[in-house]
Design a protein around this motif. Sequence first.
Motif, PDB file in Angstrom:
ATOM      1  N   ILE A  49      -0.003   1.474  33.173  1.00 40.88           N
ATOM      2  CA  ILE A  49       1.052   2.324  33.397  1.00 40.88           C
ATOM      3  C   ILE A  49       2.459   1.792  33.589  1.00 40.88           C
ATOM      4  CG2 ILE A  49       1.879   3.542  35.671  1.00 40.88           C
ATOM      5  CD1 ILE A  49      -0.900   4.129  36.219  1.00 40.88           C
ATOM      6  N   LEU A  55       3.163   6.972  29.725  1.00 37.21           N
ATOM      7  CA  LEU A  55       2.474   7.029  31.056  1.00 37.21           C
ATOM      8  C   LEU A  55       3.579   7.010  32.407  1.00 37.21           C
ATOM      9  CD1 LEU A  55      -0.480   4.890  30.813  1.00 37.21           C
ATOM     10  CD2 LEU A  55      -0.381   7.106  30.245  1.00 37.21           C
ATOM     11  N   TYR A  60       1.149   9.782  36.571  1.00 38.12           N
ATOM     12  CA  TYR A  60       0.736   8.381  36.612  1.00 38.12           C
ATOM     13  C   TYR A  60       1.517   7.565  37.446  1.00 38.12           C
ATOM     14  CZ  TYR A  60      -2.130   9.614  32.717  1.00 38.12           C
ATOM     15  OH  TYR A  60      -2.886  10.216  31.802  1.00 38.12           O
ATOM     16  N   SER A 291      -8.294   8.045  35.978  1.00 39.87           N
ATOM     17  CA  SER A 291      -7.490   7.415  34.941  1.00 39.87           C
ATOM     18  C   SER A 291      -8.206   7.162  33.556  1.00 39.87           C
ATOM     19  CB  SER A 291      -6.516   6.481  35.480  1.00 39.87           C
ATOM     20  OG  SER A 291      -5.597   6.761  36.419  1.00 39.87           O
TER      21      SER A 291
END
Length: 314
Positions: A49, A55, A60, A291
């Motif tokens: 991330i 992201l 996120y 995720s």
Amino acid sequence: MGESNLSMTSDFTLMGLFSHSGPPLVLLSLVVTIFTVGLLGNTVLLFLICTDSRLHTPMYFLLSQLSLLDVGFPLVTIPKMAIDFLQGESSISFQGCGAQMFFLMLMGVSEGVVLSFMSYDRYVAVCHPLHYPLLMRRQVCLLMMGTSWLSGVLVACIQTSIILHFPYCASRAVDHFFCELPALLKLSCADTSAYDLALSISGVLILLLPLSLIATSYSQVLGAIFRMHSAEARHKAFTTCCSHIAVVGLFYGAAVFMYMVPGTYHSPQQDNVVSLFYSLVTPTLNPLIYSLRNREVRMALVKVLDRAGFRSKR
């Protein structure tokens, strides 16, 4: 004053996770394996991330906060528990016990708030996609982050300061594998009935308010999913939503059991198992559920592996 001084200068003894079960080495290996998988999964997710610009979105960003909390949660308890078991030592100082309670409450309350904000994020994305850039702009995300951490710090400061002011002048054996508020409260030689009631009432605000937002958000999301025309899109969205609800249920179910159900209704063995769920199992499941199944995260992971030369050349 004498009781207070005795409390602050005496160590507690943690009975450990395996005092009521066996074989301990097998269980310890399982706990350490789950801990390692969870730590690796959340660390990888945080790295992806932070490094992949694709992201850098509100969803996120909130996931990164969840992963940060899920890295810290098990680190507060599992390493000490494992080291104590291997060394045959199970004592913890009064100050160390207070520090454990503070950080666990901080991260526990913050995680509950983050989960509620994540459910709101999904509600806006599914039910109001055209307004998503406005409703989930950067300032709102930063406010959400600040609210989650501030609420955790506030609750942790209040609860820890109260529990540490009780005198502990009898048994020093905590029937738990870490210093958790209900387990420590049982050792006080003062009348804690008023605080027990206050703890249950505060649990309504601390736990049920975020849980109400989660329930409202996901009910709206499920309603929108059932109105989708594409069967494939409906199935994908429904599967994802149900997996999110399952993880939320594990976390909140364990927390409600520990902090809202009176201690007379559950045993130390049950407390150990339930605490293990929200302090270890749920942090391990979160990166897998939220995720690592997502296409964007998989693409970011492949990109990192390509750069590192881990993928075979064609």
